[in-house]
Design a protein around this motif. Structure first.
Motif, PDB file in Angstrom:
ATOM      1  N   ASP A   4     -77.647 -69.146 -68.554  1.00 39.03           N
ATOM      2  CA  ASP A   4     -77.172 -69.841 -67.372  1.00 39.03           C
ATOM      3  C   ASP A   4     -77.188 -71.349 -67.639  1.00 39.03           C
ATOM      4  N   ILE A   5     -76.149 -71.810 -68.340  1.00 41.17           N
ATOM      5  CA  ILE A   5     -76.072 -73.223 -68.724  1.00 41.17           C
ATOM      6  C   ILE A   5     -74.750 -73.766 -68.194  1.00 41.17           C
ATOM      7  N   ASP A   6     -74.785 -74.979 -67.671  1.00 42.68           N
ATOM      8  CA  ASP A   6     -73.552 -75.636 -67.226  1.00 42.68           C
ATOM      9  C   ASP A   6     -72.910 -76.276 -68.465  1.00 42.68           C
ATOM     10  N   TRP A   7     -72.085 -75.465 -69.164  1.00 44.78           N
ATOM     11  CA  TRP A   7     -71.559 -75.862 -70.477  1.00 44.78           C
ATOM     12  C   TRP A   7     -70.827 -77.197 -70.435  1.00 44.78           C
ATOM     13  N   GLY A   8     -70.086 -77.408 -69.370  1.00 43.10           N
ATOM     14  CA  GLY A   8     -69.242 -78.608 -69.282  1.00 43.10           C
ATOM     15  C   GLY A   8     -70.034 -79.898 -69.188  1.00 43.10           C
ATOM     16  N   SER A   9     -71.289 -79.810 -68.676  1.00 44.67           N
ATOM     17  CA  SER A   9     -72.039 -81.055 -68.510  1.00 44.67           C
ATOM     18  C   SER A   9     -73.086 -81.255 -69.617  1.00 44.67           C
ATOM     19  N   LEU A  10     -73.102 -80.346 -70.600  1.00 48.25           N
ATOM     20  CA  LEU A  10     -74.001 -80.539 -71.747  1.00 48.25           C
ATOM     21  C   LEU A  10     -73.571 -81.769 -72.528  1.00 48.25           C
ATOM     22  N   GLY A  11     -74.521 -82.497 -73.063  1.00 45.06           N
ATOM     23  CA  GLY A  11     -74.194 -83.622 -73.944  1.00 45.06           C
ATOM     24  C   GLY A  11     -74.368 -83.214 -75.390  1.00 45.06           C
ATOM     25  N   PHE A  12     -74.535 -84.199 -76.274  1.00 42.40           N
ATOM     26  CA  PHE A  12     -74.835 -83.895 -77.661  1.00 42.40           C
ATOM     27  C   PHE A  12     -76.309 -84.209 -77.868  1.00 42.40           C
ATOM     28  N   GLY A  13     -77.152 -83.246 -77.474  1.00 43.00           N
ATOM     29  CA  GLY A  13     -78.597 -83.441 -77.596  1.00 43.00           C
ATOM     30  C   GLY A  13     -79.227 -82.132 -78.002  1.00 43.00           C
ATOM     31  N   TYR A  14     -80.503 -82.192 -78.344  1.00 42.15           N
ATOM     32  CA  TYR A  14     -81.192 -80.982 -78.792  1.00 42.15           C
ATOM     33  C   TYR A  14     -81.628 -80.140 -77.600  1.00 42.15           C
ATOM     34  N   VAL A  15     -81.232 -78.907 -77.603  1.00 42.48           N
ATOM     35  CA  VAL A  15     -81.701 -77.919 -76.634  1.00 42.48           C
ATOM     36  C   VAL A  15     -82.298 -76.790 -77.455  1.00 42.48           C
ATOM     37  N   LYS A  16     -83.553 -76.477 -77.204  1.00 43.99           N
ATOM     38  CA  LYS A  16     -84.207 -75.432 -77.989  1.00 43.99           C
ATOM     39  C   LYS A  16     -83.581 -74.069 -77.693  1.00 43.99           C
ATOM     40  N   THR A  17     -83.255 -73.337 -78.753  1.00 46.08           N
ATOM     41  CA  THR A  17     -82.750 -71.978 -78.566  1.00 46.08           C
ATOM     42  C   THR A  17     -83.795 -70.984 -79.070  1.00 46.08           C
ATOM     43  N   ASP A  18     -83.489 -69.687 -79.044  1.00 45.99           N
ATOM     44  CA  ASP A  18     -84.529 -68.677 -79.233  1.00 45.99           C
ATOM     45  C   ASP A  18     -85.024 -68.541 -80.678  1.00 45.99           C
ATOM     46  N   LYS A  19     -84.094 -68.557 -81.635  1.00 42.79           N
ATOM     47  CA  LYS A  19     -84.440 -68.197 -83.019  1.00 42.79           C
ATOM     48  C   LYS A  19     -84.019 -69.288 -83.998  1.00 42.79           C
ATOM     49  N   ARG A  20     -84.764 -69.371 -85.088  1.00 51.64           N
ATOM     50  CA  ARG A  20     -84.379 -70.244 -86.196  1.00 51.64           C
ATOM     51  C   ARG A  20     -84.662 -69.506 -87.488  1.00 51.64           C
ATOM     52  N   PHE A  21     -83.876 -69.802 -88.541  1.00 46.59           N
ATOM     53  CA  PHE A  21     -84.056 -69.151 -89.835  1.00 46.59           C
ATOM     54  C   PHE A  21     -84.914 -70.053 -90.712  1.00 46.59           C
ATOM     55  N   VAL A  22     -85.881 -69.463 -91.408  1.00 44.11           N
ATOM     56  CA  VAL A  22     -86.744 -70.229 -92.310  1.00 44.11           C
ATOM     57  C   VAL A  22     -86.888 -69.485 -93.626  1.00 44.11           C
ATOM     58  N   ALA A  23     -86.652 -70.197 -94.738  1.00 44.65           N
ATOM     59  CA  ALA A  23     -86.945 -69.661 -96.068  1.00 44.65           C
ATOM     60  C   ALA A  23     -87.787 -70.686 -96.819  1.00 44.65           C
ATOM     61  N   ASN A  24     -88.732 -70.210 -97.606  1.00 48.35           N
ATOM     62  CA  ASN A  24     -89.627 -71.096 -98.354  1.00 48.35           C
ATOM     63  C   ASN A  24     -89.421 -70.946 -99.840  1.00 48.35           C
ATOM     64  N   TYR A  25     -89.463 -72.089-100.517  1.00 45.41           N
ATOM     65  CA  TYR A  25     -89.343 -72.131-101.976  1.00 45.41           C
ATOM     66  C   TYR A  25     -90.705 -72.516-102.538  1.00 45.41           C
ATOM     67  N   THR A  26     -91.355 -71.566-103.207  1.00 45.60           N
ATOM     68  CA  THR A  26     -92.647 -71.857-103.849  1.00 45.60           C
ATOM     69  C   THR A  26     -92.661 -71.180-105.215  1.00 45.60           C
ATOM     70  N   ASN A  27     -93.416 -71.741-106.143  1.00 45.14           N
ATOM     71  CA  ASN A  27     -93.493 -71.211-107.509  1.00 45.14           C
ATOM     72  C   ASN A  27     -92.104 -70.969-108.107  1.00 45.14           C
ATOM     73  N   GLY A  28     -91.174 -71.844-107.787  1.00 43.06           N
ATOM     74  CA  GLY A  28     -89.857 -71.778-108.410  1.00 43.06           C
ATOM     75  C   GLY A  28     -88.927 -70.711-107.881  1.00 43.06           C
ATOM     76  N   ALA A  29     -89.221 -70.116-106.715  1.00 48.14           N
ATOM     77  CA  ALA A  29     -88.337 -69.073-106.192  1.00 48.14           C
ATOM     78  C   ALA A  29     -88.295 -69.103-104.662  1.00 48.14           C
ATOM     79  N   TRP A  30     -87.140 -68.726-104.120  1.00 49.87           N
ATOM     80  CA  TRP A  30     -86.994 -68.600-102.665  1.00 49.87           C
ATOM     81  C   TRP A  30     -87.550 -67.261-102.203  1.00 49.87           C
ATOM     82  N   ASP A  31     -88.236 -67.251-101.073  1.00 44.65           N
ATOM     83  CA  ASP A  31     -88.615 -65.971-100.468  1.00 44.65           C
ATOM     84  C   ASP A  31     -87.412 -65.404 -99.715  1.00 44.65           C
TER      85      ASP A  31
END
Ligand SMILES: *Cc1c(COP(=O)(O)O)cnc(C)c1O
Length: 340
Positions: A4-31
């Motif tokens: 339920d967002i008023d799409w037309g009045s949104l600006g260009f700012g950060y709005v937190k959404t539900d999910k984010r993707f994270v991958a880690n690179y350690t010991n020379g390899a991506w998980d």
């Protein structure tokens, strides 16, 4: 269910959404990487990114087409550009096919935040990578994190695209043989003082000239230039220190293949800018922002297209590219990546 967002009045700012993707690179390899809920990052006080700015990013959008599909535009080019950026910054490349898959997963995880067709709003996607382990001697980090988050953003132009006024900057954006051609956070840090000063003086953007000779047009802080000659040729500056905009590369194809225009990608002298009929800035956020006037230390260049609306060629380019993106016009093979 759409949020339920008023799409037309949104600006260009950060709005937190539900999910984010994270991958880690350690010991020379991506998980394997995963979608997570936590929007915060905990890292060492000495993390490489915090000390020596080893960070880069990309920007693209997901949106709803006329026939109700959720898509992104040419994400393979963002993946390739981030790979180029990572190599220049001594960061590990996140494999390009998995990169596109991470975008798809993140949009799917936040599908209810994709604005409906016709709202003008989009779901902005921000992939980025940074050095995360402690680094105190100047050298590349050993460990990295690659993340993708999304944030819904409003229509770039509320009430039509009005031409903007810009100035020729006395600051340089990028050094010759430097990092201007990659999407590194450090390029933006360098540009902040110049853009704050430009805004204080009433200009919307800075036109940066080539740092070596100050005679050729480069770009603005976050968009490439397009110019239209009086006889309808699209001219766009070529330089090793310009960031290769995907919007600009797409507009070159649209001009030639869809509109039958002549296209020139070449060095553009600042001294010839006064002879162009139309000028615009292009990038993912606005697609094209028309430029009406350029101030150069007391001299003023007024484009014949004026301050009321986009010039006719710019408008045709804008309408055709946004038509392709929104599914109203058939896209070249491989330009539209369907997510749902
Ligand atoms: C991101 C960016 C652009 C625009 O690139 P698109 O791929 O069209 O979004 C232009 N110039 C700079 C400096 C940029 O960082």
């Amino acid at each position: 269910m759409a949020k339920d967002i008023d799409w037309g009045s949104l600006g260009f700012g950060y709005v937190k959404t539900d999910k984010r993707f994270v991958a880690n690179y350690t010991n020379g390899a991506w998980d394997e990487g995963a979608l997570i809920d936590d929007d915060t990052i905990t890292m060492s006080e000495c993390a490489g990114v915090l000390q020596y700015a080893q960070t880069c990013f990309e920007g693209l959008k997901a949106y709803t087409t006329e026939d109700g599909r959720i898509v992104t535009f040419r994400p393979d080019l963002n993946a390739a550009r981030m790979a180029d950026t990572c190599k220049r910054l001594e960061m590990p490349v996140y494999p390009e096919d998995k990169w596109v898959d991470a975008i798809v997963q993140t949009v799917k995880g936040n599908i209810d935040y994709v604005p409906p067709y016709g709202s003008g709003a989009t779901l902005y996607i921000r992939p980025y990578m940074f050095g995360i382990n402690p680094v105190i001697g100047v050298k590349p980090a050993n460990d990295y994190q690659f993340r993708v988050f999304t944030t819904p953003v409003g229509p770039y132009f509320k009430g039509g695209a009005k031409p903007i006024v810009i100035r020729v900057s006395d600051y340089d954006r990028a050094a010759p043989h430097g990092t201007g051609h990659i999407k590194a956070g450090l390029n933006y840090a360098m540009s902040l003082h110049a853009i704050v000063e430009a805004h204080e003086q009433g200009y919307a953007e800075n036109m940066y000239l080539d740092p070596g000779t100050r005679t050729k047009v480069e770009e603005t802080g976050g968009a490439n230039f397009i110019f239209i000659t009086k006889d309808g040729t699209l001219v766009t500056p070529k330089s090793d220190s310009i960031l290769p905009s995907i919007t600009r590369r797409s507009l070159m194809v649209v001009a030639e293949k869809y509109l039958g225009m002549k296209v020139e990608h070449r060095e553009v002298l600042f001294s010839e800018v006064k002879d162009f009929a139309e000028c615009g800035l292009c990038g993912t956020a606005a697609v094209i922002s028309p430029v009406g006037k350029i101030f150069d230390h007391g001299n003023e260049i007024d484009f014949p297209s004026g301050m009321e609306e986009m010039g006719p060629y710019t408008k045709k380019l804008y309408d055709t590219l946004t038509g392709i993106q929104m599914g109203r016009i058939e896209a070249p093979e491989g330009w539209i990546k369907e997510i749902a």
